[in-house]
Scaffold this active site. Structure first.
Site, short mmCIF file in Angstrom:
data_model
loop_
_atom_site.label_atom_id
_atom_site.label_comp_id
_atom_site.label_asym_id
_atom_site.label_seq_id
_atom_site.Cartn_x
_atom_site.Cartn_y
_atom_site.Cartn_z
N ARG A 105 61.68 -43.81 -9.76
CA ARG A 105 61.35 -42.75 -8.83
C ARG A 105 59.86 -42.34 -8.58
O ARG A 105 59.54 -41.43 -8.41
CB ARG A 105 62.37 -41.66 -8.98
CG ARG A 105 63.73 -41.69 -9.03
CD ARG A 105 64.26 -42.23 -7.60
NE ARG A 105 65.68 -42.54 -7.48
CZ ARG A 105 66.03 -43.57 -7.79
NH1 ARG A 105 65.41 -44.52 -7.89
NH2 ARG A 105 67.46 -43.82 -7.98
N SER A 130 68.69 -35.54 -3.81
CA SER A 130 68.83 -35.47 -5.22
C SER A 130 67.60 -34.37 -5.75
O SER A 130 66.56 -34.92 -5.41
CB SER A 130 68.86 -36.59 -5.94
OG SER A 130 69.85 -37.59 -5.81
N GLU A 177 62.43 -34.54 -8.82
CA GLU A 177 62.45 -35.75 -7.69
C GLU A 177 61.95 -35.06 -6.40
O GLU A 177 61.26 -36.01 -5.82
CB GLU A 177 63.85 -36.45 -7.79
CG GLU A 177 63.73 -37.58 -6.98
CD GLU A 177 65.11 -38.31 -7.06
OE1 GLU A 177 65.45 -38.85 -5.97
OE2 GLU A 177 65.69 -38.44 -8.10
#
Length: 307
Positions: free
Chosen positions: A179, A228, A298
């Site tokens: 990520r 998310s 995130e």
């Protein structure tokens, strides 16, 4: 909250600019959470040459942020000083396929890239069908879903430096990790090329249907959300840690932890950016207290807090 209007002096310094400059433009309408203050300047370039011209002439001390479709973003209530750049689909959203290679502009929706690949019988990019963002964001954060991620398929990416120089990056140059990427955060991605594998169209469509079904049955995709919220810690699922800490349904103001999926925060209607960020930090604190594990955001959070 309003900022000093600097658009007249920017326009004067950039007489050949073709894109649109707007002062104190609300950003809430550009994000999936529908929260946040204004951009001091919002710039929508016409194409890559226009963006390069703008960056070369832009004073170096002005902060620059890039916003895609705002799906993975909290804009704080005080807004963003400096310039927010939003790449438009018209100038940066083209997709094409040849052989086993798919080319896409940074403003192309991930879903559209998956569809372009499927139309050309190219497999391997089906995971993009389940990511609610653009290719620029996917490059920046190594976006992934359903067991695959951007680094698995990227050949090369192109972008512009803060001073308007065009740069190219191989997959290795991107320094992808989970990520995230290792490219200079000031770089603005403009396009990318991906490689898949030729496969039977029925198999590709079946995989895309699986991805879509998973999203619809497991995620609150019809809510005002940002996807998310936290990265999965190594060997752990963030949503399980959040659930175990008793945070399912937790509220702060108009923000709530989704009952459907604990790693999603939602705006129930009247949330502020502060509500959503405070809820996220409350969840992080409770998870740390309950499990000893620290969750990392995130979702990107930009701007200044409320006055």
């Amino acid at each position: 909250m309003t900022f000093p209007d600097i658009t007249p002096e920017l326009k004067a310094a950039m007489p050949q600019l073709r894109g649109r400059l707007l002062a104190n433009q609300p950003l809430a309408e550009l994000t999936w959470f529908r929260v946040g203050g204004p951009a001091q300047v919002l710039f929508t370039p016409l194409d890559e040459d226009d963006l390069a011209y703008f960056l070369k002439a832009l004073p170096a001390e002005l902060p620059v942020h890039v916003v895609g479709v705002g799906s993975n973003l909290i804009v704080r209530d005080g807004g963003l000083p400096g310039v927010v750049i939003r790449l438009s689909p018209r100038g940066f959203g083209e997709t094409s396929a040849e052989g086993d290679i798919v080319s896409a502009g940074a403003a192309a929706l991930d879903k559209r890239v998956a569809e372009a690949a499927a139309a050309a019988n190219i497999s391997g990019l089906e995971f993009f069908f389940g990511i609610p963002g653009t290719i620029g964001g996917a490059l920046r954060m190594n976006a992934g879903a359903n067991g695959a991620e951007t680094r698995d398929v990227l050949i090369e990416a192109s972008g512009l430096s803060r001073d308007g120089k065009k740069l190219n990056f191989t997959n290795a140059d991107m320094k992808f990790v989970y990520r995230d990427s290792g490219v200079d955060p000031d770089l603005i991605f403009t396009s990318a090329r991906f490689r898949g594998a030729i496969a039977a169209p029925e198999a590709i469509r079946a995989r895309m249907n699986e991805v879509q079904t998973h999203r619809e049955t497991a995620q609150p995709i019809r809510e005002k959300t940002g996807g998310s919220t936290f990265k999965n810690p190594p060997g752990q699922s963030a949503w399980k840690l959040i659930d175990a800490a008793g945070c399912r349904g937790l509220r702060v103001g108009g923000a709530q932890v989704s009952e459907m999926h604990c790693n999603f925060l939602i705006n129930t209607g009247q949330a502020t950016g502060h509500d959503i960020e405070t809820l996220g930090e409350t969840v992080r604190a409770r998870v740390k207290e309950n499990s000893g594990i620290e969750l990392h955001w995130e979702i990107k959070r930009i701007g200044i807090g409320p006055n």
